[in-house]
Scaffold this motif. Structure first.
Motif, mmCIF file in Angstrom:
data_model
loop_
_atom_site.group_PDB
_atom_site.id
_atom_site.type_symbol
_atom_site.label_atom_id
_atom_site.label_comp_id
_atom_site.label_asym_id
_atom_site.label_seq_id
_atom_site.Cartn_x
_atom_site.Cartn_y
_atom_site.Cartn_z
ATOM 1 N N ILE A 125 0.834 -1.211 0.000
ATOM 2 C CA ILE A 125 0.000 0.000 0.000
ATOM 3 C C ILE A 125 0.865 1.256 0.000
ATOM 4 O O ILE A 125 0.341 2.350 -0.080
ATOM 5 C CB ILE A 125 -0.999 0.043 1.179
ATOM 6 N N GLY B 153 0.739 8.530 0.665
ATOM 7 C CA GLY B 153 0.382 9.382 1.780
ATOM 8 C C GLY B 153 -0.229 10.693 1.375
ATOM 9 O O GLY B 153 -1.404 10.765 1.105
ATOM 10 N N SER B 256 -15.046 6.173 -3.141
ATOM 11 C CA SER B 256 -13.655 6.337 -2.727
ATOM 12 C C SER B 256 -13.213 5.062 -1.995
ATOM 13 O O SER B 256 -14.030 4.220 -1.644
ATOM 14 C CB SER B 256 -13.516 7.552 -1.809
ATOM 15 N N ARG B 257 -11.903 4.955 -1.764
ATOM 16 C CA ARG B 257 -11.382 3.709 -1.220
ATOM 17 C C ARG B 257 -11.899 3.320 0.164
ATOM 18 O O ARG B 257 -12.163 2.142 0.410
ATOM 19 C CB ARG B 257 -9.845 3.735 -1.206
ATOM 20 N N ILE B 271 -12.810 4.098 -7.237
ATOM 21 C CA ILE B 271 -12.218 4.993 -8.225
ATOM 22 C C ILE B 271 -10.939 5.573 -7.646
ATOM 23 O O ILE B 271 -10.920 6.021 -6.502
ATOM 24 C CB ILE B 271 -13.198 6.142 -8.566
ATOM 25 N N GLN B 273 -6.311 5.719 -7.719
ATOM 26 C CA GLN B 273 -5.021 5.123 -8.040
ATOM 27 C C GLN B 273 -5.025 3.605 -7.916
ATOM 28 O O GLN B 273 -4.448 2.906 -8.739
ATOM 29 C CB GLN B 273 -3.958 5.698 -7.105
ATOM 30 N N THR B 274 -5.653 3.088 -6.862
ATOM 31 C CA THR B 274 -5.665 1.637 -6.694
ATOM 32 C C THR B 274 -7.024 1.055 -7.070
ATOM 33 O O THR B 274 -7.310 -0.096 -6.771
ATOM 34 C CB THR B 274 -5.286 1.247 -5.251
ATOM 35 N N GLY B 275 -7.840 1.878 -7.723
ATOM 36 C CA GLY B 275 -9.118 1.382 -8.230
ATOM 37 C C GLY B 275 -9.188 1.662 -9.721
ATOM 38 O O GLY B 275 -8.203 1.530 -10.430
ATOM 39 N N GLY B 287 -19.391 13.964 -0.983
ATOM 40 C CA GLY B 287 -18.767 13.565 0.273
ATOM 41 C C GLY B 287 -17.402 12.931 0.079
ATOM 42 O O GLY B 287 -17.001 12.058 0.834
ATOM 43 N N SER B 289 -13.291 13.860 -0.295
ATOM 44 C CA SER B 289 -12.421 15.008 0.011
ATOM 45 C C SER B 289 -11.514 15.370 -1.157
ATOM 46 O O SER B 289 -11.103 16.517 -1.292
ATOM 47 C CB SER B 289 -11.574 14.716 1.256
ATOM 48 N N ILE B 307 -19.689 17.873 -4.366
ATOM 49 C CA ILE B 307 -20.636 18.248 -3.312
ATOM 50 C C ILE B 307 -19.943 17.928 -1.987
ATOM 51 O O ILE B 307 -19.612 16.774 -1.718
ATOM 52 C CB ILE B 307 -21.933 17.411 -3.418
ATOM 53 N N THR B 309 -19.361 19.456 2.334
ATOM 54 C CA THR B 309 -19.714 20.435 3.374
ATOM 55 C C THR B 309 -18.558 21.370 3.713
ATOM 56 O O THR B 309 -18.772 22.418 4.315
ATOM 57 C CB THR B 309 -20.116 19.717 4.683
ATOM 58 N N ASP B 310 -17.348 20.960 3.322
ATOM 59 C CA ASP B 310 -16.166 21.753 3.693
ATOM 60 C C ASP B 310 -15.692 22.562 2.492
ATOM 61 O O ASP B 310 -15.201 22.004 1.518
ATOM 62 C CB ASP B 310 -15.077 20.777 4.172
ATOM 63 N N ILE B 328 -26.124 14.464 2.041
ATOM 64 C CA ILE B 328 -27.179 13.528 2.439
ATOM 65 C C ILE B 328 -28.553 14.160 2.212
ATOM 66 O O ILE B 328 -29.502 13.507 1.805
ATOM 67 C CB ILE B 328 -26.982 13.101 3.911
HETATM 68 C C1 LIG Z 1 -1.369 3.847 -1.643
HETATM 69 C C2 LIG Z 1 -2.734 4.464 -1.501
HETATM 70 C C3 LIG Z 1 -3.657 4.244 -2.510
HETATM 71 C C4 LIG Z 1 -4.939 4.823 -2.419
HETATM 72 N N1 LIG Z 1 -5.813 4.599 -3.437
HETATM 73 C C5 LIG Z 1 -7.018 5.214 -3.388
HETATM 74 C C6 LIG Z 1 -7.934 5.069 -4.476
HETATM 75 O O1 LIG Z 1 -7.702 4.351 -5.452
HETATM 76 N N2 LIG Z 1 -9.115 5.731 -4.394
HETATM 77 C C7 LIG Z 1 -9.437 6.525 -3.338
HETATM 78 O O2 LIG Z 1 -10.521 7.110 -3.350
HETATM 79 N N3 LIG Z 1 -8.609 6.664 -2.304
HETATM 80 C C8 LIG Z 1 -7.407 6.029 -2.298
HETATM 81 N N4 LIG Z 1 -6.583 6.171 -1.236
HETATM 82 C C9 LIG Z 1 -7.083 6.860 -0.025
HETATM 83 C C10 LIG Z 1 -7.016 8.362 -0.095
HETATM 84 O O3 LIG Z 1 -5.738 8.800 0.329
HETATM 85 C C11 LIG Z 1 -8.078 8.990 0.816
HETATM 86 O O4 LIG Z 1 -7.878 8.526 2.130
HETATM 87 C C12 LIG Z 1 -9.502 8.684 0.393
HETATM 88 O O5 LIG Z 1 -9.693 8.981 -0.973
HETATM 89 C C13 LIG Z 1 -10.461 9.494 1.211
HETATM 90 O O6 LIG Z 1 -11.768 9.081 0.964
HETATM 91 P P1 LIG Z 1 -12.988 10.090 1.194
HETATM 92 O O7 LIG Z 1 -12.763 11.321 0.423
HETATM 93 O O8 LIG Z 1 -14.217 9.316 0.931
HETATM 94 O O9 LIG Z 1 -12.923 10.336 2.763
HETATM 95 P P2 LIG Z 1 -12.442 11.614 3.580
HETATM 96 O O10 LIG Z 1 -11.090 12.028 3.177
HETATM 97 O O11 LIG Z 1 -12.703 11.285 4.999
HETATM 98 O O12 LIG Z 1 -13.410 12.758 3.096
HETATM 99 C C14 LIG Z 1 -14.764 12.850 3.389
HETATM 100 C C15 LIG Z 1 -15.237 14.179 2.854
HETATM 101 O O13 LIG Z 1 -16.637 14.286 3.017
HETATM 102 C C16 LIG Z 1 -16.958 15.585 3.446
HETATM 103 N N5 LIG Z 1 -18.235 15.480 4.137
HETATM 104 C C17 LIG Z 1 -18.481 15.082 5.414
HETATM 105 N N6 LIG Z 1 -19.791 15.051 5.646
HETATM 106 C C18 LIG Z 1 -20.396 15.439 4.505
HETATM 107 C C19 LIG Z 1 -21.752 15.606 4.123
HETATM 108 N N7 LIG Z 1 -22.766 15.330 4.956
HETATM 109 N N8 LIG Z 1 -22.006 16.024 2.878
HETATM 110 C C20 LIG Z 1 -20.996 16.308 2.000
HETATM 111 N N9 LIG Z 1 -19.718 16.157 2.330
HETATM 112 C C21 LIG Z 1 -19.412 15.723 3.556
HETATM 113 C C22 LIG Z 1 -15.792 16.016 4.285
HETATM 114 O O14 LIG Z 1 -15.699 17.436 4.312
HETATM 115 C C23 LIG Z 1 -14.623 15.374 3.550
HETATM 116 O O15 LIG Z 1 -14.100 16.266 2.575
HETATM 117 C C24 LIG Z 1 -5.296 5.614 -1.300
HETATM 118 C C25 LIG Z 1 -4.371 5.823 -0.309
HETATM 119 C C26 LIG Z 1 -3.104 5.277 -0.382
HETATM 120 C C27 LIG Z 1 -2.130 5.545 0.700
#
Ligand SMILES: Cc1cc2nc3c(=O)[nH]c(=O)nc-3n(C[C@H](O)[C@H](O)[C@H](O)COP(=O)(O)OP(=O)(O)OC[C@H]3O[C@@H](n4cnc5c(N)ncnc54)[C@H](O)[C@@H]3O)c2cc1C
Ligand SMILES: Cc1cc2nc3c(=O)[nH]c(=O)nc-3n(C[C@H](O)[C@H](O)[C@H](O)COP(=O)(O)OP(=O)(O)OC[C@H]3O[C@@H](n4cnc5c(N)ncnc54)[C@H](O)[C@@H]3O)c2cc1C
Lengths: 281, 352
Positions: A125, B153, B256-257, B271, B273-275, B287, B289, B307, B309-310, B328
């Motif tokens: 990873i 990272g 997201s992952r 969706i 890098q690893t998807g 939702g 980031s 879309i 909230t931040d 939501i």
């Molecule tokens: C080697 C490696 C490979 C990876 N490969 C992938 C990959 O292929 N795909 C991938 O997606 N990630 C991948 N990741 C993970 C990536 O780094 C992030 O951790 C991940 O994308 C975050 O997912 P997220 O945006 O769903 O969650 P979070 O980062 O937790 O973001 C959630 C977001 O939702 C918002 N939010 C909260 N509540 C609400 C609401 N009610 N309405 C609207 N918005 C809201 C927040 O403000 C925040 O911006 C990888 C990581 C590593 C280290």
């Protein structure tokens, strides 16, 4: 039967932080774990040992602190753990990594018995290249089975293995000869919980620690940064788009209508296409 | 640092793309790479060559002919019935042999299961550098391949070079590079090369091939419209809101992952890098980031709508249209508004 499993200690990705000023990864204080993909390789090896007997040796190359991962692996009930650690290994790319790991695997073979199978995970990873498995196989002249979802049969007498390998459009059922290298696909099994006895043994077990010299590495110049053909020259933040995102005003008309208006204003042809797509449902 | 290239590497010239075919089908990533390879070759003022490895006869001939329509200047073909199905041993020998014979400076492969299996073996045999899963390829003024990929990272990218070894090898995932336009052209120069193996030389045997059922495949990578949800949705139940919007739009859905890791959604929907990498006309992310690993999977979309909230979420740095609101509550309203707008009834109204 003797099986070697290669595992890598990686930072727990969920907790990694980037330094806000220097933009570098802050590794200090980040908890480490066994690369999650490697647990499938570990379980596959243990499952084969359950059926055929023999021993499982786990090998990792890393800093002295990678011992933690080996102790963890011992709690699952493996027989032996080898830590390959030396400052000469620092900064290795995959070619230099496989050079060192191949040497250690040869040495393990000489010391504890030749392996029938060498397992790796599908990928890590952190580096995430999926190149180390095929690299080790090539260096040791082993046949390779990558992306294996299932080992169908193992015939130690005949020295053959049959496995199901994920390919683009389906599953290849392959048969090859032992010894071979297998990279296990994720979700192919579930790592067992070790027993109490394993946990106790893990805490006390002697871990085999080898330097480059101990492992019989022939040419230090092929290790670490010096032995790596790839060079990381630049680390940078991705540029934001030249033009900022248009933000939809949520105060006025219903925000959903406002957003849709923005979308179709930017992509005028999309509305007819969407209507056509939507009709398909 | 760059030294004078060792003498024996100085004759390495031209850009090669490995044309991947499995069961008579060329993988589209090969043509995507041909587009990227064309740009590199033009900058270096060298030829772009397609490398076709496959069975004797029509399948390989056709793949080589197609390569010219996607920009190849010439094609190297190793055609042998032992190469009808992918096996590492035979393909590694074929590719390594032609590299050693014709000496390319750059060799590109798709980061598919086949491409990754093969690239690792070939790079190790040739003792050269291999950069995995690149998102950008370029050549520096001094002619070196600059291969960029996300780093672990943080929201960072790194550029990797193979300065002192040849060929410089890189893999690229499907859909990361745009598909170049196909231009009908007569085939150009084709150089054939023998495999030099008999079946007994190849230890690994194929016992069976079990094709995936069509229903098991998601078309996410090639969908025109994609709706995706992230951790901001808060629960697997709320992820239904994403699927409902996708249904109204005739779209595919993704995530997201973390949602895959939590078991809310199956891994073929991830969706990034690893998807999957996607290039839709419209991408709606709710939702999410916008971490770099997610961004590299969606950067090729024509229109990105976020879309969140931040208002400081990184996704707004690369989205085209953004809305700061609770997904939501907003998604059901958006689904209804789209339904109303796209219904046949409202289209009649527009037409009149
Ligand atoms: C080697 C490696 C490979 C990876 N490969 C992938 C990959 O292929 N795909 C991938 O997606 N990630 C991948 N990741 C993970 C990536 O780094 C992030 O951790 C991940 O994308 C975050 O997912 P997220 O945006 O769903 O969650 P979070 O980062 O937790 O973001 C959630 C977001 O939702 C918002 N939010 C909260 N509540 C609400 C609401 N009610 N309405 C609207 N918005 C809201 C927040 O403000 C925040 O911006 C990888 C990581 C590593 C280290
Ligand atoms: C951001 C980043 C990008 C990189 N890009 C490249 C690149 O493009 N090309 C390149 O050559 N190198 C690259 N590297 C270096 C590479 O990560 C290291 O060489 C690393 O030691 C092994 O590669 P990997 O993590 O990709 O392993 P993978 O090839 O993904 O690992 C596959 C399997 O090999 C085994 N394995 C891997 N490492 C070890 C180990 N140290 N000990 C025991 N078993 C192991 C595990 O079973 C693992 O599941 C990169 C490193 C980073 C941090």
């Amino acid at each position: 039967m003797h099986i070697i499993v290669c595992i890598k200690q990686v930072p727990d990705s969920a907790q990694i932080r980037v330094h806000p000023v220097t933009n570098t990864i802050m590794r200090q204080g980040v908890p480490t774990i066994i690369n999650p993909y490697d647990l499938f390789a570990l379980e596959a090896a243990l499952a084969l040992r359950d059926r055929f007997g023999g021993t499982v040796t786990v090998l990792t190359m890393g800093p002295p602190s990678a011992e933690d991962s080996l102790r963890k692996a011992l709690t699952f009930g493996i027989d032996r753990a080898v830590l390959l650690t030396d400052r000469f290994f620092a900064g290795a790319d995959t070619l230099a990594t496989t050079y060192a790991l191949a040497a250690a695997i040869r040495k393990i073979g000489e010391t504890f018995g030749a392996p029938d199978i060498v397992f790796t995970g599908k990928q890590t990873i952190d580096g995430d290249t999926a190149q180390v498995g095929p690299g080790i196989a090539k260096r040791l002249g082993l046949l390779q089975l990558t992306y294996v979802a299932k080992i169908n049969t193992l015939d130690l007498e005949a020295g053959t293995i049959e496995a199901e390998r994920r390919s683009e459009g389906g599953v290849q059922v392959l048969q090859t000869r032992l010894p071979c290298l297998v990279t296990m696909l994720e979700a192919s099994n579930e790592i067992r919980r070790g027993g109490m006895a394993d946990a106790l043994r893990a805490a006390r077990a002697e871990i085999v620690k080898w330097s480059a010299q101990d492992a019989g590495v022939a040419d230090i110049a092929k290790c670490g940064l010096r032995g790596s053909p790839t060079i990381v020259k630049r680390v940078f933040a991705p540029p934001p788009r030249a033009e900022k995102a248009t933000m939809v005003d949520i105060a006025g008309q219903p925000p959903a209508d406002a957003l849709i208006a923005h979308i179709f204003q930017r992509a005028p042809k999309l509305e007819a296409e969407l209507a056509a797509l939507a009709r398909g449902y | 640092t760059k030294k004078e290239l060792p003498e024996h590497f100085k004759s390495y010239r031209h850009v090669w793309v490995f044309v991947e075919q499995e069961r008579g089908q060329v993988h589209p990533v090969s043509w995507e790479l041909m587009g990227a390879g064309r740009k590199l070759a033009d900058k270096l003022k060298v030829d772009l060559a397609a490398v076709v490895i496959g069975p004797q006869g029509e399948v390989s001939r056709q793949a080589a002919a197609e390569a010219f329509c996607y920009g190849a200047d010439l094609a190297y073909v190793v055609a042998d019935d032992l190469l009808a199905d992918y096996r590492n041993e035979a393909y590694t020998k074929a590719l390594t042999d032609i590299v050693n014979t014709f000496k390319p400076e750059i060799l590109l492969l798709g980061a598919t299961t086949l491409g990754r299996d093969l690239a690792g073996s070939v790079a190790t045999t040739l003792l050269t550098g291999l950069t995995a899963d690149c998102t950008e390829l370029d050549v520096d003024p001094d002619g070196s391949l600059a291969a960029t990929r996300p780093t672990f990272g943080g929201s960072l990218l790194c550029t990797i070079y193979t300065l002192n070894y040849r060929p410089q090898m890189a893999t690229v995932r499907p859909r990361v590079m745009p598909m170049p336009e196909r231009v009908a052209r007569d085939p150009g120069r084709i150089v054939t090369h023998p495999l030099g193996l008999v079946e007994d030389d190849i230890v690994t045997k194929i016992r069976a091939f079990l094709p995936d059922r069509d229903s098991a495949k998601s078309n996410l990578a090639y969908a025109d419209v994609v709706v995706a949800g992230g951790l901001g949705l808060g629960s697997p139940e709320n992820f239904q809101l994403v699927r409902q919007l996708a249904a109204v739009l005739g779209a595919d859905y993704g995530c997201s992952r973390p949602l895959v890791q939590k078991g809310w959604v199956t891994s073929d929907r991830q969706i990034g890098q690893t998807g999957k990498t996607i290039r839709p006309k419209l991408y709606i992310a709710a939702g999410i980031s916008g971490a770099i690993q997610h961004r590299v999977g969606v950067d090729g979309a024509d229109l990105i709508v976020a879309i969140n909230t931040d208002k400081n979420a990184p996704i707004f740095d690369f989205a085209h249209v953004g809305i700061v609101t609770d997904a939501i509550r907003f998604l059901p309203a958006l689904t209804e508004a789209f339904r109303a707008r796209l219904s046949p009834h409202s289209r009649d109204r527009i037409a009149s």
